[in-house]
Design a protein around this motif. Structure first.
Motif, PDB file in Angstrom:
ATOM      1  N   CYS A 140      40.124  32.793  36.672  1.00  0.00           N
ATOM      2  CA  CYS A 140      38.699  32.485  36.492  1.00  0.00           C
ATOM      3  C   CYS A 140      38.369  31.635  35.274  1.00  0.00           C
ATOM      4  CB  CYS A 140      37.896  33.767  36.329  1.00  0.00           C
ATOM      5  SG  CYS A 140      38.028  34.927  37.676  1.00  0.00           S
ATOM      6  N   GLN A 194      35.454  37.129  33.332  1.00  0.00           N
ATOM      7  CA  GLN A 194      34.589  36.749  34.462  1.00  0.00           C
ATOM      8  C   GLN A 194      34.724  37.826  35.535  1.00  0.00           C
ATOM      9  OE1 GLN A 194      34.560  32.542  35.445  1.00  0.00           O
ATOM     10  NE2 GLN A 194      34.745  32.055  33.274  1.00  0.00           N
ATOM     11  N   TYR A 231      39.522  40.955  36.516  1.00  0.00           N
ATOM     12  CA  TYR A 231      40.745  41.539  37.074  1.00  0.00           C
ATOM     13  C   TYR A 231      41.935  41.413  36.122  1.00  0.00           C
ATOM     14  CZ  TYR A 231      43.591  43.498  40.725  1.00  0.00           C
ATOM     15  OH  TYR A 231      44.402  44.351  41.447  1.00  0.00           O
ATOM     16  N   CYS A 232      42.008  40.291  35.420  1.00  0.00           N
ATOM     17  CA  CYS A 232      43.146  40.086  34.511  1.00  0.00           C
ATOM     18  C   CYS A 232      42.935  40.768  33.167  1.00  0.00           C
ATOM     19  CB  CYS A 232      43.363  38.595  34.279  1.00  0.00           C
ATOM     20  SG  CYS A 232      42.057  37.829  33.272  1.00  0.00           S
TER      21      CYS A 232
HETATM   22  S1  FES Z   1      38.624  36.900  34.575  1.00  0.00           S
HETATM   23 FE1  FES Z   1      39.076  36.768  36.712  1.00  0.00          FE
HETATM   24  S2  FES Z   1      41.226  36.636  36.793  1.00  0.00           S
HETATM   25 FE2  FES Z   1      40.756  36.506  34.705  1.00  0.00          FE
END
Ligand code: FES
Ligand code: FES
Length: 159
Positions: free
Chosen positions: A138, A100, A103-104
């Protein structure tokens, strides 16, 4: 005082002058400009900074750059085989909607690489255990788990 070090990152050699207290995460992002590796907590809890060192997933925020000279460091930028193709794990994350904000994602993909190398046929429980060091704010994890199962199938076909 700065110290000269030599780092092997994604098959390239970087000669750098760094202060001995700088983390691998700082050196990758700020000196080498490989910003795919993220910084989240900075305390080893979120996994956003995960890279592979000699094939093992490691938190780059807890690793000093001077400690990893001579070792093979792989970041998310080193995963795709070439500029036109993605790694199968990257493809699965996209295809299964496991990204999403993203970031992770680099850290998740590096941890997945380590997981599937050591366990090419993981159960759902083993996938969840393998990702226990990686936090996502997310996705709720289900799509990430699906993506990893899908990537495992793709990688088996590639062998
Ligand atoms: S996709 Fe947003 S923190 Fe994992
Ligand atoms: S930034 Fe390294 S574990 Fe969170």
């Amino acid at each position: 005082m700065k110290q000269m070090i030599s780092l092997q990152v994604n098959g390239d050699t970087y000669e750098l002058a760094v202060n001995p207290w700088r983390t691998l995460n700082e050196v990758l992002r700020e000196d080498i400009k490989l910003t795919g590796t993220k910084l989240g907590c900075g305390t080893g809890d979120c996994g956003a900074c995960t890279v592979l060192i000699d094939g093992k997933s490691v938190s780059s925020c807890l690793t000093l750059a001077v400690e990893v000279q001579g070792l093979a460091i792989t970041t998310i930028e080193g995963m795709a085989p070439n500029a036109e193709e993605l790694h199968p794990i990257q493809e699965s994350f996209i295809e299964k909607g496991a990204i999403q904000c993203g970031y992770c994602t680099p850290g998740m993909i590096m941890s997945t690489t380590f997981l599937l190398k050591n366990n090419p046929n993981p159960t759902e429980a083993e996938i969840r255990a393998g990702l226990s060091g990686n936090l996502c704010r997310c996705t709720g994890y289900n799509k990430i788990v699906d993506a990893i199962g899908d990537a495992a199938k793709k990688l088996k076909k590639d062998v």
